[in-house]
Design a protein around this motif. Structure first.
Motif, short mmCIF file in Angstrom:
data_model
loop_
_atom_site.label_atom_id
_atom_site.label_comp_id
_atom_site.label_asym_id
_atom_site.label_seq_id
_atom_site.Cartn_x
_atom_site.Cartn_y
_atom_site.Cartn_z
N LYS A 513 0.86 -1.19 -0.04
CA LYS A 513 0.12 0.08 -0.25
C LYS A 513 0.69 1.31 -0.03
O LYS A 513 0.27 2.21 -0.15
CB LYS A 513 -1.12 0.20 1.35
N ALA A 514 2.20 1.19 0.25
CA ALA A 514 3.16 2.40 0.27
C ALA A 514 3.61 2.61 -0.95
O ALA A 514 4.29 3.78 -1.07
CB ALA A 514 4.13 2.24 1.33
N TYR A 515 3.09 2.09 -2.22
CA TYR A 515 3.87 2.33 -3.31
C TYR A 515 2.89 3.23 -4.14
O TYR A 515 1.59 3.35 -4.01
CB TYR A 515 3.87 0.74 -4.27
N PRO A 516 3.40 4.16 -4.91
CA PRO A 516 5.03 4.40 -4.99
C PRO A 516 5.92 4.90 -3.94
O PRO A 516 5.45 5.59 -3.02
CB PRO A 516 5.06 5.23 -6.23
N VAL A 517 7.01 4.21 -3.88
CA VAL A 517 7.72 4.70 -2.63
C VAL A 517 8.38 5.80 -2.97
O VAL A 517 9.47 6.04 -3.92
CB VAL A 517 9.01 3.54 -2.71
N GLU A 518 8.38 6.80 -1.99
CA GLU A 518 8.67 8.12 -2.07
C GLU A 518 10.35 8.36 -1.70
O GLU A 518 10.50 7.68 -0.50
CB GLU A 518 7.95 8.97 -1.22
N VAL A 519 11.42 8.88 -2.25
CA VAL A 519 12.55 8.79 -2.08
C VAL A 519 13.01 10.55 -2.25
O VAL A 519 12.41 11.22 -3.05
CB VAL A 519 13.45 7.76 -2.78
N LYS A 520 14.09 10.90 -1.72
CA LYS A 520 14.67 11.94 -2.10
C LYS A 520 16.02 11.81 -2.97
O LYS A 520 16.69 10.76 -2.69
CB LYS A 520 15.28 13.14 -0.79
N LEU A 521 16.60 12.90 -3.47
CA LEU A 521 17.89 12.68 -4.16
C LEU A 521 19.05 12.33 -3.23
O LEU A 521 19.25 12.75 -1.99
CB LEU A 521 18.10 14.06 -4.57
N LEU A 522 19.93 11.24 -3.69
CA LEU A 522 21.02 10.75 -2.98
C LEU A 522 20.50 9.75 -2.00
O LEU A 522 21.40 9.50 -1.19
CB LEU A 522 22.04 11.79 -2.51
N GLU A 523 19.49 9.73 -1.63
CA GLU A 523 18.83 8.68 -0.56
C GLU A 523 19.15 7.41 -0.82
O GLU A 523 19.06 6.90 -1.99
CB GLU A 523 17.43 8.78 -0.16
N THR A 524 19.39 6.48 0.15
CA THR A 524 19.85 5.18 -0.35
C THR A 524 18.69 4.42 -0.35
O THR A 524 17.71 4.40 0.62
CB THR A 524 20.76 4.53 0.77
N ILE A 525 18.38 3.59 -1.42
CA ILE A 525 17.37 2.64 -1.59
C ILE A 525 17.85 1.10 -1.35
O ILE A 525 18.81 0.80 -2.25
CB ILE A 525 16.82 2.56 -2.90
N TYR A 526 17.35 0.63 -0.68
CA TYR A 526 17.71 -0.90 -0.26
C TYR A 526 16.59 -1.77 -0.99
O TYR A 526 15.49 -1.84 -0.81
CB TYR A 526 17.66 -1.26 1.32
N MET A 527 17.11 -2.89 -2.00
CA MET A 527 16.32 -3.81 -2.53
C MET A 527 17.01 -5.12 -2.20
O MET A 527 18.14 -5.19 -2.29
CB MET A 527 16.45 -3.22 -4.05
N GLY A 528 15.98 -6.00 -2.65
CA GLY A 528 16.23 -7.63 -2.45
C GLY A 528 15.60 -8.40 -3.07
O GLY A 528 14.45 -8.16 -3.62
N ILE A 529 16.31 -9.37 -3.81
CA ILE A 529 15.68 -10.43 -4.62
C ILE A 529 15.75 -11.79 -4.14
O ILE A 529 16.82 -11.99 -3.37
CB ILE A 529 16.44 -10.27 -6.18
N GLN A 530 14.65 -12.49 -3.98
CA GLN A 530 14.89 -13.79 -3.33
C GLN A 530 14.25 -14.91 -4.30
O GLN A 530 13.30 -14.64 -4.80
CB GLN A 530 13.93 -13.91 -2.04
N ALA A 531 14.89 -15.84 -4.49
CA ALA A 531 14.48 -16.87 -5.24
C ALA A 531 13.65 -18.10 -4.52
O ALA A 531 14.37 -18.43 -3.43
CB ALA A 531 15.73 -17.59 -6.20
N THR A 737 27.80 13.44 2.71
CA THR A 737 27.73 13.31 3.94
C THR A 737 26.78 14.48 4.62
O THR A 737 26.19 14.48 5.96
CB THR A 737 29.11 13.17 4.86
N GLY A 738 26.98 15.56 3.89
CA GLY A 738 26.23 16.55 4.55
C GLY A 738 24.59 17.07 4.31
O GLY A 738 24.39 17.94 4.77
N TRP A 739 24.33 16.26 3.16
CA TRP A 739 22.88 16.24 2.78
C TRP A 739 22.14 15.43 3.83
O TRP A 739 22.48 14.40 3.89
CB TRP A 739 22.70 16.08 1.31
N GLU A 740 20.76 15.88 3.95
CA GLU A 740 19.63 15.20 4.61
C GLU A 740 19.56 14.03 3.53
O GLU A 740 19.25 14.19 2.25
CB GLU A 740 18.67 16.05 5.14
N ASN A 741 19.15 13.00 4.10
CA ASN A 741 18.25 12.00 3.66
C ASN A 741 17.04 11.92 3.54
O ASN A 741 16.42 12.85 4.31
CB ASN A 741 18.53 10.49 4.26
#
Length: 741
Positions: A513-531, A737-741
């Motif tokens: 229900k949270a899609y689309p996932v909202e992000v900001k510039l240079l924020e780290t996105i964590y993704m995982g694939i499971q088989a 390092t200086g910009w906010e996530n």
């Protein structure tokens, strides 16, 4: 029975219940239906447990004259003690009632005498069920009540009482809360986990029979509105509002004298791996035999039977061996009247002195397999399978058949061509047909682009699965693409999940229900694939991952993150994981222009882990032409899986810059960003690094003019190159390092 009568008998009274014979009962409702004339059709199944002959069953009645007519079935015995001692038995009967149009709820009540002799001192018993008749705003259907039951007789040694897990399944996937009934005494030294519906001991429990009366209530997981036949409506706010349905569960537990050992599998039977897990949802189709298998073992006791609580016309077969193992096979063929029913089934393995834990499952009955042409379709809550008979279509070349999405493979054996797919993959189309949701796909023949003539037959087979909305089928599949199922002849059925996670632990995934996932510039996105695979030992290989502004992986506008097994983007970091998982992170970016969303599509392969020639073993290939042929090793074909969208919501603003000693300098302004340029890696301009030239405000010429007298022109050029490279690295680190996530 005439309309407006105060009471309506819903279950036939076939006799007077034997004294001291009541062990408990349960009521299960089928999803209620609203008829064209505005009345409601309510079908219920009543199971009653007792001693000796269970052919007698108590009467149940409607409250307030809301029922106008009913049809009743015969009450049939479903199971009994096979020792000849008549210690327990169970019956089931069902009734369909018509409820008048101007009612907002339906209440069912029953009472009788007498409870089996018990330490509580209870004699008379009462049961009831309350069902709200409002149409839910989330499913646009009437609410479905929680499903529950127990076996007839529960027996546990005093020193081995740990817990009794009760069945509390809700067809709408609502939250179910269990509680002791307020109109009955609470047995001493027992506690109830209301969320898990698990009975445990809070002290030593006394030997003898204890009786329990519980209420199961369901609450929507989100705020909903209920609309009634008279046009009125009410708001329901999760657990803070009255329940949507309330059903009573009554059962007895006999606490036996202590035994020498409570080790499971020693004297008390232990279920083996062949047995379904507690709470599993199994599937049956109308007109086809459904079978449930269970296996148990007791090394120092003899299992002589399995006790089963199940539907009418159920049969069971028992088999044991000299090693203390015993097997149960429950067989049942659902009829058309069982369509869309959720059937509770509980079972225990029995010895003379004790029994195993009680396990319960739910059997969901759907429409019979659909035969369209020569294809047979099986419908499940989250996928469908199709089997095409080869004998019925001679001359078919299976190599020239495809589904809507040609990347989804078909497999075959000597008799059939088969496919398996979830409702969100393989080009499956979703149609809303009013009261039903239909999922459709096709098997088509195709021709090669360079073929001038063909002698192959044209094949076009449409197959589908149809579910009523009252089953809330939308809760059984995800709208975002996170479930991909494929089949190949050498690997069987296998699948992938592709998720976005909230942190680097890769355990807390972003909900659908949270899609689309909202992000900001240079924020780290964590993704995982499971088989997942039917084979016990496989290895996952991620061949490529690329970004596109939509969910079309063939979009000409794309950006490579991983290519030919090689990391292309410098911010990608792969986290350690097992051989069937691939967890990675990447910094957020967006495409230049009027694009606010990014989709990630990866090409994945499964391999045998020990094959030195597989694509998995080769890893990164900068020169793909050196790739060995797939036939030299066992591996699947490449399959695309897509996740997203990730939506750009604006760039993070730096709160401070840093000096060379990493000390915050609040007075300095952050470097300016030219948002008209690409804000994702530009490999053509700087060899794979971020395009930071627009972010730097470098004025090195002043330094060199001031010190020009110390060096020659050649030395000046060397210094310019050195300091430019160093300053670029420092500015890049300060920016990250200086910009906010």
């Amino acid at each position: 029975m005439e309309s407006g009568a105060l009471f309506l008998l819903l279950v036939a009274l076939l006799g007077t219940a034997s004294a001291l014979s009541f062990y408990g009962d349960s009521i299960s409702f089928m999803p209620p239906q609203k008829k064209k004339d505005g009345t409601f059709r309510v079908t219920l199944h009543h199971r009653q447990n007792g001693r000796s002959s269970c052919q007698d069953q108590s009467s149940l009645r409607c409250d307030g004259g809301v029922c106008t007519s009913s049809t009743k079935s015969s009450v049939l015995q479903t199971d009994q003690d096979d020792t000849g001692q008549g210690r327990w038995c169970q019956t089931e009967g069902h009734t369909t009632a018509t409820v008048s149009t101007n009612k907002t709820s339906f209440t069912l009540r029953g009472s009788g005498c007498c409870w089996v002799s018990n330490v509580n001192g209870n004699t008379n018993w009462t049961t009831h069920a309350d069902l709200d008749l409002g149409t839910r705003s989330d499913s646009h259907a009437l609410n479905s009540c929680p499903v529950t039951t127990t076996v007839s007789s529960l027996r546990i040694p005093q020193n081995c009482f740990l817990r009794v897990r009760l069945l509390a399944h809700d067809p709408d996937l609502d939250n179910v809360r269990c509680s002791f009934s307020s109109d009955a005494s609470v047995p001493s030294n027992f506690t109830l986990d209301e969320a898990e519906c698990t009975l445990t001991s809070s002290g030593q429990v006394s030997v003898g029979v204890h009786v329990f009366e519980l209420l199961l209530e369901d609450f929507s997981t989100k705020n909903i509105t209920l609309t009634y036949a008279d046009g009125t409506s009410v708001f329901r706010e999760n657990m803070n509002s009255p329940p949507l349905c309330r059903v009573k569960l009554q059962f007895s537990v006999e606490i036996l004298p202590p035994i020498p050992s409570c080790e499971v599998g020693y004297v008390q039977p232990m279920f083996l791996s062949k047995t379904p897990s507690h709470g599993d949802v199994l599937h049956a189709t109308v007109g086809q035999m459904f079978q449930l298998y269970a296996q148990a073992q007791a090394r120092h006791a003899s299992i002589h039977d399995f006790q089963v609580s199940g539907p009418q016309n159920m049969s069971k077969a028992f088999r044991d061996d000299e090693n203390g193992k015993a097997e149960l096979t429950v067989s049942w063929t659902p009829q058309h009247s069982d369509l869309y029913r959720f059937v509770p089934v509980c079972f225990t393995a029995e010895t003379n002195d004790t029994q195993s834990e009680m396990r319960c499952v739910v059997v969901m009955v759907t429409q019979a397999s659909i035969v369209q042409g020569k294809a047979t379709v099986q419908c499940y809550p989250n996928k469908m399978t199709v089997a095409l008979s080869k004998a019925s279509m001679p001359g078919i070349d299976e190599n020239y058949l495809k589904m809507n999405d040609p990347l989804c493979s078909l497999t075959s054996n000597s008799t059939h061509i088969m496919g398996s797919m979830s409702f969100s993959t393989c080009g499956t189309k979703v149609e809303d047909n009013g009261d039903f949701i239909t999922f459709k796909n096709e098997i088509n023949s195709f021709e090669l682009p360079n073929e001038v003539i063909t002698r192959r037959r044209t094949v076009k087979i449409v197959f589908s699965c149809q579910f009523p909305k009252s089953l809330s089928i939308s809760s059984y599949y995800n709208l975002h693409k996170s479930d991909y199922i494929f089949t190949e002849s050498s690997f069987g059925s296998f699948g992938y999940t592709f998720e976005i996670f909230r942190d680097e632990n890769f355990t807390n995934k972003v909900e659908a229900k949270a899609y689309p996932v909202e992000v900001k510039l240079l924020e780290t996105i964590y993704m995982g694939i499971q088989a997942q695979s039917e084979l016990p030992d496989v290895k996952l290989f991620v061949k490529s991952c690329k970004a596109t502004p939509d969910d079309n992986p063939e979009n000409a506008l794309s950006y490579d993150i991983i290519k030919n097994g090689c990391l292309e983007d410098e911010t990608v970091r792969v986290h350690p994981s097992d051989q069937t998982s691939f967890n990675f992170e990447v910094q957020a970016f967006k495409f230049t222009g009027n694009y606010e969303q990014v989709y990630i599509t990866c090409s994945v392969i499964l391999c045998e882990p020990d094959s030195p020639f597989s694509r998995c073993a080769q890893g990164c290939l900068r020169n793909p032409s050196r790739r060995s042929r797939r036939g030299l090793s066992r591996e699947t074909g490449s399959h695309y899986i897509t996740q997203g969208p990730v939506q750009f919501v604006g760039q993070a603003q730096p709160s401070a810059a840093m000096d060379d000693n990493n000390v915050m300098k609040k007075s300095e302004e952050p470097p300016a960003v030219n948002t008209r340029q690409p804000v994702f890696p530009d490999t053509k301009s700087n060899g794979g690094g971020w395009e930071l030239k627009q972010l730097l405000n470098i004025n090195i010429s002043t330094v060199f003019f001031a010190t020009g007298f110390l060096a020659s022109v050649v030395l000046m050029a060397v210094l310019v190159r050195y300091f430019r490279k160093k300053r670029r690295e420092e500015d890049h680190n300060a920016l990250i390092t200086g910009w906010e996530n």
